[in-house]
Design a protein around this motif. Structure first.
Motif, PDB file in Angstrom:
ATOM      1  N   GLU A  48       0.794  -1.233   0.000  1.00  0.00           N
ATOM      2  CA  GLU A  48       0.000   0.000   0.000  1.00  0.00           C
ATOM      3  C   GLU A  48       0.827   1.283   0.000  1.00  0.00           C
ATOM      4  N   TYR A  49       2.128   1.194  -0.338  1.00  0.00           N
ATOM      5  CA  TYR A  49       2.947   2.408  -0.404  1.00  0.00           C
ATOM      6  C   TYR A  49       4.188   2.182  -1.266  1.00  0.00           C
ATOM      7  N   CYS A  50       4.434   3.126  -2.169  1.00  0.00           N
ATOM      8  CA  CYS A  50       5.674   3.115  -2.952  1.00  0.00           C
ATOM      9  C   CYS A  50       6.102   4.558  -3.184  1.00  0.00           C
ATOM     10  N   ARG A  51       7.386   4.823  -2.980  1.00  0.00           N
ATOM     11  CA  ARG A  51       7.956   6.140  -3.263  1.00  0.00           C
ATOM     12  C   ARG A  51       9.194   5.952  -4.126  1.00  0.00           C
ATOM     13  N   ILE A  52       9.193   6.613  -5.279  1.00  0.00           N
ATOM     14  CA  ILE A  52      10.352   6.577  -6.163  1.00  0.00           C
ATOM     15  C   ILE A  52      10.752   8.004  -6.526  1.00  0.00           C
TER      16      ILE A  52
END
Length: 157
Positions: A48-52
């Motif tokens: 439920e979370y991705c940061r790129i």
């Protein structure tokens, strides 16, 4: 081991090691080569979370010298897809089937994309899973938003 769990396991094994986030980012781009065009760097990944992040560099610029709209779409799809990959149950598969985007202001710096669920899903049946992606510049200003619709269904036996 499920594909989603193996992606998350690889992330967890690499992320804390020197050069591990870079290695994970390159491995993912080997699996899906088109994403390599934006030189993404995974910063954080969990269900439920991705940061790129994506550097502002000549290859992603438009004629105005700002980050091209389609480069931000590419970034949004990568963040949203990877977040979905590590979120759906091992018994399911997913594919993007739509994306609505808003270009809010010129992207003049490196960028950060954050993907989170926009809706809950009943995993007992096939259905749409909505994903929000917000893209910010280095000052934290939102320059782009996307709503991606993923089709999630049980894997065929």
């Amino acid at each position: 081991m499920s594909k989603a769990n193996s992606t998350l396991t690889i992330w967890r094994n690499l992320a804390s090691k020197p050069g591990g986030k870079w290695t994970f980012s390159r491995l993912l781009c080997l699996k899906a080569p088109y994403f390599g065009s934006i030189s993404p760097q995974f910063e954080e990944l969990r269900p439920e979370y991705c940061r790129i992040s994506m550097p502002k560099r000549r290859a992603v610029l438009n004629h105005l010298g700002t980050v091209h709209a389609i480069a931000m779409c590419n970034m949004a799809e990568l963040a949203g897809g990877t977040m979905t990959e590590v979120t759906v149950p091992a018994t399911h598969r997913w594919i993007p089937n739509g994306m609505t985007v808003e270009y809010l202001k010129k992207a003049k710096t490196d960028l950060i994309a954050i993907a989170t669920p926009a809706s809950a899903i009943d995993w007992s049946t096939a259905g749409e899973y909505k994903v929000n992606v917000v893209v910010q510049d280095t000052q934290g200003e939102v320059v782009f938003r996307a709503l991606i619709t993923m089709w999630v269904s049980p894997k065929k036996s």
